[in-house]
Scaffold this motif. Structure first.
Motif, mmCIF file in Angstrom:
data_model
loop_
_atom_site.group_PDB
_atom_site.id
_atom_site.type_symbol
_atom_site.label_atom_id
_atom_site.label_comp_id
_atom_site.label_asym_id
_atom_site.label_seq_id
_atom_site.Cartn_x
_atom_site.Cartn_y
_atom_site.Cartn_z
ATOM 1 N N MET B 113 56.985 9.792 41.991
ATOM 2 C CA MET B 113 56.088 11.169 42.330
ATOM 3 C C MET B 113 54.798 10.810 42.178
ATOM 4 O O MET B 113 54.006 11.493 42.787
ATOM 5 C CB MET B 113 56.646 12.219 41.185
ATOM 6 C CG MET B 113 57.977 12.588 41.317
ATOM 7 S SD MET B 113 58.406 13.169 43.052
ATOM 8 C CE MET B 113 57.774 14.911 42.952
ATOM 9 N N MET B 114 54.337 9.892 41.280
ATOM 10 C CA MET B 114 53.002 9.681 41.104
ATOM 11 C C MET B 114 52.413 8.686 42.043
ATOM 12 O O MET B 114 51.375 8.269 42.046
ATOM 13 C CB MET B 114 52.610 9.350 39.620
ATOM 14 C CG MET B 114 52.743 10.406 38.760
ATOM 15 S SD MET B 114 51.713 11.918 39.168
ATOM 16 C CE MET B 114 52.602 12.794 37.604
ATOM 17 N N LYS B 129 53.348 19.908 43.413
ATOM 18 C CA LYS B 129 52.379 20.902 42.557
ATOM 19 C C LYS B 129 51.455 21.820 43.383
ATOM 20 O O LYS B 129 51.152 22.902 42.850
ATOM 21 C CB LYS B 129 51.541 20.156 41.574
ATOM 22 C CG LYS B 129 52.240 19.282 40.680
ATOM 23 C CD LYS B 129 52.428 19.864 39.353
ATOM 24 C CE LYS B 129 53.306 19.120 38.321
ATOM 25 N NZ LYS B 129 52.853 17.874 37.857
ATOM 26 N N PRO B 159 43.883 25.159 33.728
ATOM 27 C CA PRO B 159 45.345 25.069 33.506
ATOM 28 C C PRO B 159 45.941 25.680 32.255
ATOM 29 O O PRO B 159 45.252 25.805 31.090
ATOM 30 C CB PRO B 159 45.479 23.616 33.368
ATOM 31 C CG PRO B 159 44.355 22.808 33.194
ATOM 32 C CD PRO B 159 43.145 23.771 33.684
ATOM 33 N N ALA B 161 48.001 26.525 28.838
ATOM 34 C CA ALA B 161 48.035 25.524 27.867
ATOM 35 C C ALA B 161 49.189 24.465 27.940
ATOM 36 O O ALA B 161 49.043 23.375 27.490
ATOM 37 C CB ALA B 161 48.268 26.161 26.264
ATOM 38 N N ASP B 162 50.350 25.102 28.420
ATOM 39 C CA ASP B 162 51.563 24.408 28.475
ATOM 40 C C ASP B 162 51.954 23.877 29.836
ATOM 41 O O ASP B 162 52.935 23.249 30.057
ATOM 42 C CB ASP B 162 52.783 24.998 27.772
ATOM 43 C CG ASP B 162 52.728 26.307 28.361
ATOM 44 O OD1 ASP B 162 52.097 26.523 29.347
ATOM 45 O OD2 ASP B 162 53.857 27.063 28.047
ATOM 46 N N ALA B 163 51.064 24.067 30.751
ATOM 47 C CA ALA B 163 51.219 23.586 32.093
ATOM 48 C C ALA B 163 51.091 22.010 32.241
ATOM 49 O O ALA B 163 50.233 21.424 31.725
ATOM 50 C CB ALA B 163 50.514 24.197 33.019
ATOM 51 N N PRO B 164 52.334 21.556 32.753
ATOM 52 C CA PRO B 164 52.157 19.806 32.881
ATOM 53 C C PRO B 164 51.070 19.345 33.959
ATOM 54 O O PRO B 164 51.611 18.823 34.945
ATOM 55 C CB PRO B 164 53.749 19.425 33.109
ATOM 56 C CG PRO B 164 54.147 20.583 33.867
ATOM 57 C CD PRO B 164 53.600 21.913 33.382
ATOM 58 N N VAL B 165 49.873 19.530 33.873
ATOM 59 C CA VAL B 165 48.800 19.041 34.966
ATOM 60 C C VAL B 165 47.875 18.251 34.058
ATOM 61 O O VAL B 165 47.737 18.422 32.915
ATOM 62 C CB VAL B 165 48.290 20.320 35.721
ATOM 63 C CG1 VAL B 165 49.023 21.103 36.435
ATOM 64 C CG2 VAL B 165 47.491 21.254 34.261
ATOM 65 N N VAL B 166 47.656 17.350 34.815
ATOM 66 C CA VAL B 166 46.574 16.245 34.215
ATOM 67 C C VAL B 166 45.035 16.541 34.202
ATOM 68 O O VAL B 166 44.412 16.375 33.371
ATOM 69 C CB VAL B 166 46.524 14.720 34.623
ATOM 70 C CG1 VAL B 166 47.918 14.228 34.561
ATOM 71 C CG2 VAL B 166 46.476 15.006 36.309
ATOM 72 N N TRP B 167 44.973 17.665 35.033
ATOM 73 C CA TRP B 167 43.407 18.134 35.335
ATOM 74 C C TRP B 167 43.023 18.817 34.193
ATOM 75 O O TRP B 167 43.338 19.513 33.340
ATOM 76 C CB TRP B 167 43.027 18.737 36.483
ATOM 77 C CG TRP B 167 43.814 18.130 37.646
ATOM 78 C CD1 TRP B 167 45.031 18.454 38.299
ATOM 79 C CD2 TRP B 167 43.541 16.763 38.384
ATOM 80 N NE1 TRP B 167 45.316 17.548 39.251
ATOM 81 C CE2 TRP B 167 44.377 16.553 39.289
ATOM 82 C CE3 TRP B 167 42.582 15.995 38.032
ATOM 83 C CZ2 TRP B 167 44.437 15.652 40.022
ATOM 84 C CZ3 TRP B 167 42.449 14.839 38.971
ATOM 85 C CH2 TRP B 167 43.608 14.560 39.915
ATOM 86 N N GLY B 168 41.560 18.745 33.849
ATOM 87 C CA GLY B 168 40.955 19.656 32.821
ATOM 88 C C GLY B 168 40.719 20.960 33.405
ATOM 89 O O GLY B 168 40.682 22.249 32.929
ATOM 90 N N ASP B 188 38.489 16.313 35.536
ATOM 91 C CA ASP B 188 39.330 15.642 34.211
ATOM 92 C C ASP B 188 39.203 16.532 33.038
ATOM 93 O O ASP B 188 38.295 17.314 33.153
ATOM 94 C CB ASP B 188 39.106 14.171 34.156
ATOM 95 C CG ASP B 188 38.141 13.852 33.372
ATOM 96 O OD1 ASP B 188 37.472 14.484 33.297
ATOM 97 O OD2 ASP B 188 37.716 12.394 33.417
ATOM 98 N N GLU B 189 39.768 16.122 31.751
ATOM 99 C CA GLU B 189 39.412 16.792 30.593
ATOM 100 C C GLU B 189 38.003 16.808 30.169
ATOM 101 O O GLU B 189 37.911 17.707 29.231
ATOM 102 C CB GLU B 189 40.604 16.204 29.561
ATOM 103 C CG GLU B 189 41.801 16.842 29.640
ATOM 104 C CD GLU B 189 42.542 16.736 28.314
ATOM 105 O OE1 GLU B 189 42.644 17.603 27.561
ATOM 106 O OE2 GLU B 189 42.938 15.485 28.122
#
Lengths: 412, 252
Positions: B113-114, B129, B159, B161-168, B188-189
């Motif tokens: 997927m990645m 996504k 995003p 709090a519990d969303a599986p996303v990598v972005w900030g 990013d974060e």
């Protein structure tokens, strides 16, 4: 009879030769102790290390999981089974875990790896190598939290630090793709690149929820036992538990075949070199005994002439070999003791020759050369060398019994 | 009496505040949906060419695509000839790839997927996504007004709090007039820019002016990009659900 005394006196008629031979036997003991001792020590250490890398000495896992480790296969009622296993004699530790493949992603990168989902309450530095190797941060405290402990090489590749978000994506119990997030609480550095760049610890309850597992479902129960050599017996007694009838029970040899292969290979090499050393010593003894028999031709002729039977002569030489072996073993113990003591406590530091990756067969190896003998190994070495000495005496003894009396008396 | 008045005031204002809040949210969602529908509509057919340039290679591709609703998308490669007929089907959370040469349909596993989608700077996961933005993010209008001589609206998507996303966070800037997207930025974060989507090249597509070019640039490799150019777009055309099934991949 007087045979013993006679033989004892005979071997000391040539003190220097006897001593040299005895020393060669002693030296053989020393070599054998070094080889076997380092083997016993290193293999145990590797096996214990391998066990603490996630699967234990004995692994309880779903049937066929070994062939195709997918996450739709799982054990149920793991808590009861764990308690039953823990109650068995010789079990040091039993922990329920979920192991699987996952994709770890940060904003910068995504990397494929493996995770071990654990209950932090049961994981301790001594049953989990990754916790033992924590270099930064700490283990997450809640089993249903969002913590993750990852290898420092993996963190480096993902460009993340403690407190940052990592998204893990995997395939759940029904074959669906699922992902969840976790925040890094700790980093470990074991020194094994494969582990540091691939592995992560996740809280078990969160993973169960993500994967659609029930609360007592997991993929592995890792059992740590007090003595790795009893893994097979432990496997059998765990497999005999009624709870475990729908599970596969494996020893580390099956669960970590690469490690078992490396050890078997190393052991074989060890045996060959020990065999060669043994052969050299045996030839040395044979040489000494044959010399002493041949130079006593006349003497044996006289003994036969006065009525000694060939059988008695055979026994005489065999007893001489026996005494020689005894003296050799005693000398061997005397010279090996300080050497063994040194190897046992201090060891030889080989870290210079290893480089920075101290792993072998996928597990970490202590770069210090040390020796630890099992009691069985001590007995095997002593018995082996002793037997070798006796075997080497057989041919000279046979020769002694076949000395023709008249001819031998004619020659000087 | 005073007390009563106070209470009354409280009663009167609070629902009023709430509705105002709600309308703001509704408006945000409304605009975002409109932006989203710009290329998609109820259903769509498009011919897109893709140009990928990386440090190691560059490639050009033309493909046609169909979509129905948010969850179903199908792409088929037209050029280059070597890859003609390769299809990507996105149906809900799954992505299938069909390779005509081997006549095989592969369902992408979690591990893939990645991976990059057809060598571009988008991942397969982005395709999945993309349709879930609303689920995974809280959107709010963070700026509205003139900027660089343009009347714009800026959205900030944080995003959940519990969303599986990598972005900030995500920031999306659109033209206030016509709700045409201009830039979408992924952070990013540490709130450092990770990649930028730039929309440009206004063109008549599907009956109205829309940006025809989408360019994706990763922030850490500013020389690389992936560019999508819409050549043709038809919206709200009749498409059957069967078209977006795994079985239909082979029959095409």
């Amino acid at each position: 009879m007087k045979l013993n005394q006679l033989a004892w006196r005979n071997i000391w008629r040539r003190k220097r030769r006897t001593l040299i031979t005895a020393f060669s036997i002693g030296f053989g003991v020393m070599l054998s102790v070094t080889f076997t001792g380092s083997g016993d020590y290193t293999y145990t250490q590797m096996i214990d290390m391998g066990a603490s890398m996630g699967m234990g000495h004995v692994t309880v896992e779903p049937l066929d999981y070994q062939l195709k480790p997918t996450l739709d296969k799982r054990l149920s009622e793991t808590d009861t089974l764990r308690q039953q296993i823990f109650a068995l004699d010789g079990v040091v530790d039993a922990t329920v875990r979920i192991t699987g493949q996952a994709m770890f992603a940060s904003a910068r990168k995504s990397i494929g790896g493996a995770f071990i989902a654990v209950d932090p309450a049961f994981e301790k530095p001594d049953n989990n190598l990754l916790l033992r190797s924590l270099v930064e941060g700490e283990m997450f405290a809640e089993k249903d939290g969002r913590g993750i402990v990852i290898g420092s090489k993996l963190a480096e590749k993902l460009h993340v630090k403690i407190g940052k978000k990592v998204v893990y994506t995997t395939t759940d119990a029904h074959g669906e793709i699922v992902s969840n997030i976790a925040r890094i609480t700790g980093l470990f550095l074991t020194g094994i690149d494969m582990v540091d760049g691939n592995m992560a610890l996740l809280p078990i309850a969160s993973v169960q929820k993500t994967l659609g597992y029930a609360a007592d479902e997991a993929s592995v129960i890792a059992v740590i036992i007090s003595d790795q050599r009893h893994a097979e017996a432990m496997r059998d007694s765990i497999a005999a538990l009624p709870q475990a009838k729908n599970a596969a029970v494996l020893t580390w040899k099956k669960a970590q075949p690469d490690l078992a292969g490396v050890i078997a290979f190393d052991k074989a090499g060890n045996y060959i070199s020990q065999f060669l050393v043994g052969l050299l010593i045996a030839v040395g003894i044979l040489n000494t005994m044959l010399m002493s028999v041949l130079e006593r031709n006349r003497e044996f002729g006289v003994m036969m002439a006065v009525g000694m039977s060939p059988g008695t002569l055979f026994r005489l030489v065999m007893v001489e070999s026996f005494w020689l072996a005894v003296v050799g073993l005693i000398l061997g113990i005397i010279i090996t003791a300080p050497w063994y003591y040194y190897l046992y406590y201090t060891g030889i530091d080989l870290s210079g020759t290893f480089g920075s990756d101290f792993s072998y067969g996928g597990v970490l190896v202590d770069p210090v050369f040390k020796a630890r003998l099992f009691r069985e190994s001590i007995i095997a070495i002593l018995a082996g060398v002793f037997l070798l000495a006796l075997l080497a005496g057989l041919y000279p003894a046979w020769r002694a019994g076949r000395v023709p009396p008249i001819e031998s008396l004619k020659t000087i | 009496m005073k007390m009563l008045l106070c209470l009354l005031a409280l009663f009167l204002t609070s629902p009023c505040l709430a509705t105002e809040d709600n309308t703001l949210k509704e408006r945000t969602r409304d605009i975002l949906n409109k932006v989203d529908d710009l290329w998609r509509g109820e259903s769509s057919y498009a011919v897109v060419s893709m140009q990928v340039k990386t440090e190691h290679y560059s490639r050009n591709m033309r493909m046609e695509g169909w979509s129905k609703g948010k969850e179903k998308t199908l792409f088929r490669v037209l050029e280059p000839l070597r890859e003609k007929g390769t299809m990507t089907l996105k149906s809900d959370n799954h992505i299938f790839t069909y390779l005509p040469k081997t006549d095989r349909t592969i369902r992408l596993t979690s591990g893939m997927m990645m991976g990059s989608w057809m060598g571009s700077h988008l991942t397969n996961d982005d395709l999945v996504k993309e349709a879930r933005l609303e689920e995974d993010y809280d959107a709010e209008i963070s700026f509205e007004g003139m900027r660089d001589n343009q009347q714009i609206i800026e959205f900030t998507l944080t995003p959940k709090a519990d969303a599986p996303v990598v972005w900030g966070k995500l920031s999306l800037i659109i033209l206030a007039d016509g709700y045409t997207p201009l830039v979408e930025m992924y952070y990013d974060e540490d709130m450092a820019l990770a990649r930028t989507f730039i929309f440009s090249g206004m063109k008549m597509l599907g009956g109205r002016e829309r940006p025809a070019i989408l360019r994706v640039t990763p922030a850490d490799k500013p020389d690389e990009f992936t560019e999508f150019i819409y050549e043709k777009l038809e919206l709200n055309i009749p498409l059957s659900d069967a078209m977006f099934s795994k079985a239909s991949l082979k029959n095409r």
